[in-house]
Motif scaffolding. Structure first.
Motif, PDB file in Angstrom:
ATOM      1  N   VAL A   1     -15.289   2.831   9.382  1.00  0.00           N
ATOM      2  CA  VAL A   1     -14.128   2.067   8.939  1.00  0.00           C
ATOM      3  C   VAL A   1     -12.980   2.198   9.930  1.00  0.00           C
ATOM      4  O   VAL A   1     -12.350   1.215  10.314  1.00  0.00           O
TER       5      VAL A   1
ATOM      6  N   TRP B   1     -17.882   7.349   5.472  1.00  0.00           N
ATOM      7  CA  TRP B   1     -17.365   6.003   5.762  1.00  0.00           C
ATOM      8  C   TRP B   1     -16.338   6.010   6.880  1.00  0.00           C
ATOM      9  O   TRP B   1     -16.084   5.001   7.516  1.00  0.00           O
TER      10      TRP B   1
ATOM     11  N   GLY C   1     -15.092   2.708  -1.609  1.00  0.00           N
ATOM     12  CA  GLY C   1     -13.867   2.952  -2.358  1.00  0.00           C
ATOM     13  C   GLY C   1     -14.037   2.674  -3.835  1.00  0.00           C
ATOM     14  O   GLY C   1     -13.594   3.452  -4.689  1.00  0.00           O
TER      15      GLY C   1
ATOM     16  N   SER D   1      -4.982   1.293  -2.544  1.00  0.00           N
ATOM     17  CA  SER D   1      -6.277   1.040  -1.911  1.00  0.00           C
ATOM     18  C   SER D   1      -6.539  -0.432  -1.652  1.00  0.00           C
ATOM     19  O   SER D   1      -7.035  -0.794  -0.584  1.00  0.00           O
ATOM     20  N   LEU D   2      -6.221  -1.299  -2.617  1.00  0.00           N
ATOM     21  CA  LEU D   2      -6.597  -2.705  -2.465  1.00  0.00           C
ATOM     22  C   LEU D   2      -6.047  -3.316  -1.174  1.00  0.00           C
ATOM     23  O   LEU D   2      -6.799  -3.936  -0.422  1.00  0.00           O
TER      24      LEU D   2
ATOM     25  N   SER E   1       0.830  -1.194   0.000  1.00  0.00           N
ATOM     26  CA  SER E   1       0.000   0.000   0.000  1.00  0.00           C
ATOM     27  C   SER E   1       0.872   1.255   0.000  1.00  0.00           C
ATOM     28  O   SER E   1       0.621   2.209  -0.735  1.00  0.00           O
TER      29      SER E   1
ATOM     30  N   ALA F   1      -8.143  -3.544   6.522  1.00  0.00           N
ATOM     31  CA  ALA F   1      -9.298  -3.183   7.348  1.00  0.00           C
ATOM     32  C   ALA F   1      -9.991  -4.435   7.856  1.00  0.00           C
ATOM     33  O   ALA F   1     -10.465  -4.493   8.989  1.00  0.00           O
TER      34      ALA F   1
ATOM     35  N   TYR G   1      -8.106  -2.344   1.880  1.00  0.00           N
ATOM     36  CA  TYR G   1      -9.345  -3.098   2.139  1.00  0.00           C
ATOM     37  C   TYR G   1      -9.011  -4.372   2.908  1.00  0.00           C
ATOM     38  O   TYR G   1      -9.688  -4.746   3.867  1.00  0.00           O
TER      39      TYR G   1
ATOM     40  N   SER H   1     -16.091  -3.198   8.526  1.00  0.00           N
ATOM     41  CA  SER H   1     -15.261  -2.080   8.133  1.00  0.00           C
ATOM     42  C   SER H   1     -14.695  -2.287   6.738  1.00  0.00           C
ATOM     43  O   SER H   1     -14.768  -1.408   5.874  1.00  0.00           O
ATOM     44  N   ALA H   2     -14.173  -3.479   6.499  1.00  0.00           N
ATOM     45  CA  ALA H   2     -13.583  -3.765   5.196  1.00  0.00           C
ATOM     46  C   ALA H   2     -14.628  -3.678   4.096  1.00  0.00           C
ATOM     47  O   ALA H   2     -14.397  -3.088   3.032  1.00  0.00           O
TER      48      ALA H   2
ATOM     49  N   TYR I   1     -15.658  -0.076   3.427  1.00  0.00           N
ATOM     50  CA  TYR I   1     -14.575   0.637   2.782  1.00  0.00           C
ATOM     51  C   TYR I   1     -14.468   0.232   1.321  1.00  0.00           C
ATOM     52  O   TYR I   1     -14.301   1.069   0.436  1.00  0.00           O
ATOM     53  N   PHE I   2     -14.624  -1.050   1.069  1.00  0.00           N
ATOM     54  CA  PHE I   2     -14.499  -1.535  -0.302  1.00  0.00           C
ATOM     55  C   PHE I   2     -15.613  -0.975  -1.191  1.00  0.00           C
ATOM     56  O   PHE I   2     -15.365  -0.469  -2.273  1.00  0.00           O
TER      57      PHE I   2
END
Lengths: 641, 484
Positions: free
Chosen positions: B233, B229, B165, B138-139, B114, B145, B142, B157-158, B161-162
């Protein structure tokens, strides 16, 4: 060698830090040796710096050591930088030298105090602040030192804070000084606003272009700065804190409230002498205030019974002398007197400390007497100090005081009235000092047997500084013997590069007629002799006459004893209205209106917070809606616009 | 340097490569090792190597990969911030993960990947590469999280966020497409040069495209109203990950926004000033007002990070070179004191298992040093002198004043005042309130060595940047961007 300038203030700071952090872990001996040793090394370095500086060409005697750029904001470029020139070299010698002696003295004096470690912490912090004050190369750094010494003064006056009077005296000193500091800051702001710099050497260079001689900007700025000085250097109208400051331990009175901190105002004016000479009106104010302070404080000193209070008023009076010197543009004479005063007044305070020490903490002179035989070293050294401050011919105080009086008479800024008041003050000084000596050391003993058992000479750590200071009080004046007495006026020549000439006058003013100077000197000596004999007559030979004299002048005596009721007047005219006004501000303005608004805003924010919280549902669909809402608004605005 | 432009210039991606190599090691060889701490050490070593490469490249501007990757002081300074964040988060993670039996090498690999994504993002002057960098960043976020896959909150949360996002990425990509449609290029300096021509024909493409790009990044930096979010998150994610979230992606987003809008959209900057103004104001206000009522310190810090994004948007609104330097300095300072604050939160959570403000009561009597550091970081967050937070705010605000944003600065100062309330609450609880119940004072605090190092580094940063800001201000000033 000049790379070491910053070490001088740094060492006490390091000692303070170590002692402050590990006070509980270190033994008393370690704390003391660190505290005294750091000041000692600083003193040695100061001496080396001084010698090195003398070796330079007089024109080159100004060294700036920039440690780092501190605040670069717009036009304001402030460095942490130290300036070593003849003036600051003399000052660091005084501060570290006298400071070292007083530190040594404190080892003996404070030996039985359970909190001695804290005491040395504060003393070291004070040394750091004071050295920063005199070495700072700009007005703000000077101000930091100025505030630092004020803080330490507060801490040390209230060192025995369990005693209410000590805590109150500390508060009084702090608050009165804050009033002065306000003036100082305004003065500094005006200078920055008008000249665009606060750095001394730059200021000196640009001052002739930026200011008009006698103009309103320079007059206001210098007046405000002088007001700041009246706070720190205990001048009318802000002198009232200094006598109360005697609640602190005696070494503190000697170091802070006689030799060093209280002279900061004088130092500041001399440091900025090139500005003050451009404001003749301010100079006149300074001369008059200084002269009046000198006289009034001396009269109060006549009637005090507390040995330390006599010395406190004497200090106020002598500071008035220095101010008067500044006011008549005799800056060198002011610094000269500052130095000799540091010697003999530190000596007198330390001597009085030794007296108090031997008298089981008795400070009232009416309960002393006849101590001469029991504490001979203290007696002899204090006698030397008394002769020096009274201006016995060829002692240090004689030369410095004579220089001031001569300038007050002869300088373009001077006036015969200033001289007259000055010479009267000198007579009063001689009188109250010999009164102190006779009451303390001569006559019959007036203390009880219980105290008598404990009367003893002080330990070596206390008497040695006394002897050294006595020697300095005798010979300290020799470096400044005027031409009229066949001397070389070395001190004046040394400081000359720092001093500015008064606009319109030549630097040395040509050769004056020596006759006048001799006549004035002769008058001074005769007044000294007269005052001495009067004191001797009253307090040595015919002590019973004092009572009848007091009775016949009961009104005046009462007035002097009560210090002209100035404290009461301030209480009624200033403090009470402020207290009442503050109560109004507190109950009505603050609680009702300000708190109302502030709490109201708080409640609104909290309620909004509570309401909006519901928007935060935890559902992604809700978040997406908000997201899209934002998108629509932004795109909408850009399209429609 | 035309010949360099075309060449494959491996030098300028060395900082990223060192992180990537470490992450490959973490994913392949390290899982075989018995000592789990090796993964922390490898991660930190790669951060150090990366910092070294940045140091070597300082003041040597160069480009490569057909102009797709640039390396100037601006991107290097930003990269230092990312690396500090990454290193800090790694150090915070060790104790936290060990306690929960989740000290897996994959976790660190995700963090490093990241971070490398952030670094690619800021070093590119091409919208396509920026987008790829953004996705690389970003990936793994996720994944991080939701790293505690058995924890409902972490998974939630994940997922959130995904979804959000992906939604935001779509806007960003669409924006890039529109800009390409308007100007025929995705290279920032070429976009700038064609602005004059574009303005006649396809002005709206360019402007709407820029707006959508802004929205995409506003999501990443959590600006109002794209911030919703954040609390969920941040609260659900593992605490060290939250620390990472609240600094890294935000710093990357701000840095890229500054570069895109100042270099690429300099020609249409004027059109966006009012939008930036409103977003900055609302972001600050939302963050601060919501933070007031939070009783969960972690969630409070989540809102506080929104408020800080608002302060940073002041710099975006001003748009001057000075403002860019101020923003970089602020981000550097923020990376220290926010990381420090999260370090304290992590320690308390490790010990008590909760982040409620009540657990901070009486902290000063139980663990005085911890309380002192807590106070330092909270004061810094609130912007008290002589901490880094004060100097940071001071320079952003003064840059904004010089750009004639007086009212926005007034609003920002008012916001700072409001924020003092909630920043002081943990301090008040720690120093002036007594712990309820039988909260035993005997509980020993066991801190791993990495945690101790993290606290030392962050507190030195939070204090040092406040006391001796000059050196860092000079570095930041040398990293400004100029509008052409």
């Amino acid at each position: 060698m000049f790379d070491l300038i910053f070490i001088v203030p740094l060492l006490p700071l390091i000692a303070f830090t170590i002692n402050g952090l590990f006070r509980n872990k270190l033994s008393k001996t370690v704390v003391q040796s660190l505290a005294v040793g750091s000041v000692g090394v600083s003193f040695v370095i100061s001496v080396l710096l001084f010698v090195e500086l003398i070796g330079l060409d007089p024109a080159a005697r100004s060294i700036t050591q920039v440690l780092f750029a501190w605040i670069p904001v717009g036009d304001l470029q402030l460095n942490i930088a130290y300036l070593l020139d003849p003036l600051s070299a003399v000052m660091i010698l005084i501060v570290t030298g006298v400071g070292l002696l007083i530190h040594i003295y404190s080892i003996g004096y404070m030996a039985h105090d359970p909190d001695v470690k804290r005491f040395f912490c504060y003393m070291n912090l004070f040394m750091f602040a004071m050295l920063t004050l005199v070495l700072g190369d700009n007005l703000i750094l000077l101000f930091i030192g100025w505030e630092g010494v004020g803080l330490c003064s507060y801490l040390l006056i209230g060192f025995w804070f369990e005693k209410k009077s000590a805590a109150d005296a500390g508060k009084k000193a702090f608050i009165v000084n804050r009033i002065g500091d306000f003036g100082f800051l305004i003065g500094a702001f005006i200078i920055f606003w008008a000249a665009g710099t606060l750095q001394f050497n730059e200021l000196r260079a640009v001052a002739p272009e930026m200011f008009v001689v006698g103009g309103s900007a320079i007059t206001l700025a210098t007046l405000f700065l002088f007001f700041g000085a009246t706070g720190k250097s205990a001048q009318i109208p802000l002198y009232i804190w200094l006598p109360d400051a005697m609640e602190g331990p005696t070494p503190v009175s000697a170091l802070i409230h006689a030799a060093t901190m209280v002279t900061a105002g004088v130092y500041m004016i001399v440091r900025l002498n090139f500005l003050f000479v451009m404001a003749p009106d301010t100079m006149m104010v300074i001369a008059i205030v200084g002269c009046a302070t000198a006289f009034i404080a001396a009269t109060i000193g006549l009637a005090q019974n507390d040995i330390k209070r006599v010395l406190a008023y004497s200090t106020v009076s002598q500071l008035g002398y220095m101010m008067m010197a500044c006011g008549v543009a005799a800056f060198t004479a002011g610094i000269f007197h500052l130095m000799t005063h540091a010697f003999f007044k530190a000596l007198l305070f330390l001597g009085s400390g030794a007296v108090i020490h031997s008298m089981s903490n008795e400070q009232d002179m009416r309960k002393m007497g006849g101590l001469r035989k029991h504490i001979p070293i203290t007696y002899k050294t204090m006698l030397v100090g008394t002769l020096a401050i009274a201006g016995f011919p060829l002692m240090s105080g004689f030369f410095s005081k004579d220089e001031i009086l001569w300038k007050a008479f002869s300088s373009g800024q001077g006036h015969w009235a200033l001289w007259l008041m000055g010479i009267l003050t000198a007579g009063l000084t001689t009188f109250y000092m010999f009164r102190l000596v006779y009451l303390t050391f001569f006559g019959e003993r007036r203390y009880d047997d219980h105290v008598a058992k404990h009367v003893h000479e002080s330990p070596k750590s206390m008497t040695t500084p006394l002897i050294v200071l006595a020697a300095l009080s005798v010979i300290g004046g020799l470096i400044g013997i005027p031409h009229a007495l066949g001397g070389g006026a070395h001190f004046k020549k040394f400081l000359a590069p720092v001093m500015a000439a008064i606009p319109g006058e030549t630097a040395h003013g040509g050769h004056h007629d020596m006759t006048m100077e001799y006549i004035l000197m002769a008058i001074a000596i005769s007044i000294f002799a007269a005052a001495w004999f009067l004191a001797r007559y009253l307090y040595r030979m015919n002590i019973d006459k004092v009572t009848s004299l007091k009775a016949s002048m009961a009104g005046i005596h009462k007035m002097l004893l009560n210090k002209y009721w100035v404290d009461e007047f301030y209480g009624a005219a200033i403090v009470r209205p402020i207290v009442n006004g503050s109560i109004f501000l507190w109950k009505i303005i603050d609680v009702l209106i300000i708190d109302g608004i502030a709490n109201g805003l708080g409640y609104i924010a909290r309620d909004m917070s509570q309401t909006f919280r519901r928007v935060q549902t935890g559902f992604v669909r809700g978040y997406m809606v908000a997201f899209l809402f934002g998108v629509v608004l932004i795109i909408g605005y850009l399209v429609v616009r | 340097m035309p010949q360099l432009d075309a060449a494959i210039n491996i030098n300028i991606v060395l900082p990223e490569i060192s992180l990537l190599i470490a992450s490959f090691l973490l994913l392949t060889i390290v899982p075989l090792a018995k000592q789990r701490i090796i993964s922390s050490i490898i991660s930190l070593a790669s951060v150090a190597v990366s910092l070294y490469f940045i140091y070597a490249m300082w003041n040597h501007q160069q480009t490569g990969y057909f102009g797709m990757v640039t390396c100037d002081n601006f991107c290097l300074f930003s990269k230092v911030i990312f690396l500090i964040t990454c290193g800090g988060a790694v150090m915070l993670s060790r104790d936290y993960l060990v306690k929960r039996g989740m000290d897996r090498p994959e976790y660190y690999a995700m963090m490093l990947i990241s971070t490398s994504g952030m670094m690619f993002m800021v070093s590119s002057s091409n919208l396509m590469v920026i987008f790829i960098g953004l996705e690389i960043m970003s990936l793994p976020l996720y994944v991080l999280a939701g790293f505690f896959k058995d924890d409902v909150k972490s998974t939630e949360s994940a997922a959130k966020y995904f979804f959000m996002g992906a939604f935001a990425s779509a806007f960003l990509l669409y924006g890039i497409a529109l800009v390409y449609g308007g100007t025929g290029t995705t290279d920032l300096s070429k976009i700038f040069m064609s602005t004059g021509i574009a303005l006649q024909k396809n002005e709206l493409y360019l402007i709407i495209g820029a707006a959508l790009i802004l929205i995409g990044f506003a999501f990443k930096i959590a600006a109002f109203p794209f911030h919703m979010w954040v609390p969920d998150v941040y609260q659900g994610a593992p605490t060290p990950v939250t620390a990472f979230f609240s600094i890294g992606p935000k710093a990357a987003g701000i840095a890229v926004l500054l570069r895109i809008f100042i270099i690429g959209f300099g020609g249409v900057y004027e059109s966006f000033t009012i939008i930036f103004w409103i977003l900055a104001f609302l972001t600050m206000a939302t963050g601060n007002i919501f933070a007031l009522m939070q009783n969960d310190v972690k969630r409070m810090l989540a809102y506080s990070s929104i408020a800080h994004a608002g302060y940073l948007m002041l710099a975006l609104t001003a748009g001057s070179s000075e403002a860019v330097s101020a923003a970089l300095f602020y981000l550097l300072a923020y990376s220290f004191f926010n990381m420090g604050a999260f370090a304290i939160v992590t320690i308390v959570e490790n010990k008590t298992g909760t982040n409620h403000i009540d657990t901070y009561k009486g902290l000063a009597s139980r663990h005085p040093w911890l309380a002192v550091f807590l106070a330092l970081f909270m004061f810094s967050l609130a912007g008290f002198p002589p901490t880094a937070g004060f100097i940071g705010k001071f320079y952003i605000f003064s840059a904004a004043i010089k750009a004639n944003l007086v009212w926005l600065v007034v609003a920002a100062v008012m916001n700072s005042l409001i924020s003092v309330y909630y920043y002081l609450r943990p301090i008040k609880a720690a120093f002036f309130e007594k712990a309820e119940g039988e909260e035993s004072s005997a509980v020993q605090l066991t801190l791993g060595p990495l945690m101790v190092v993290a606290i030392i580094i962050t507190s030195v940063g939070a204090l040092g940047l406040g006391l001796f800001p000059n050196y860092f201000l000079k570095l930041a000033a040398a990293s400004g961007l100029m509008m052409m």
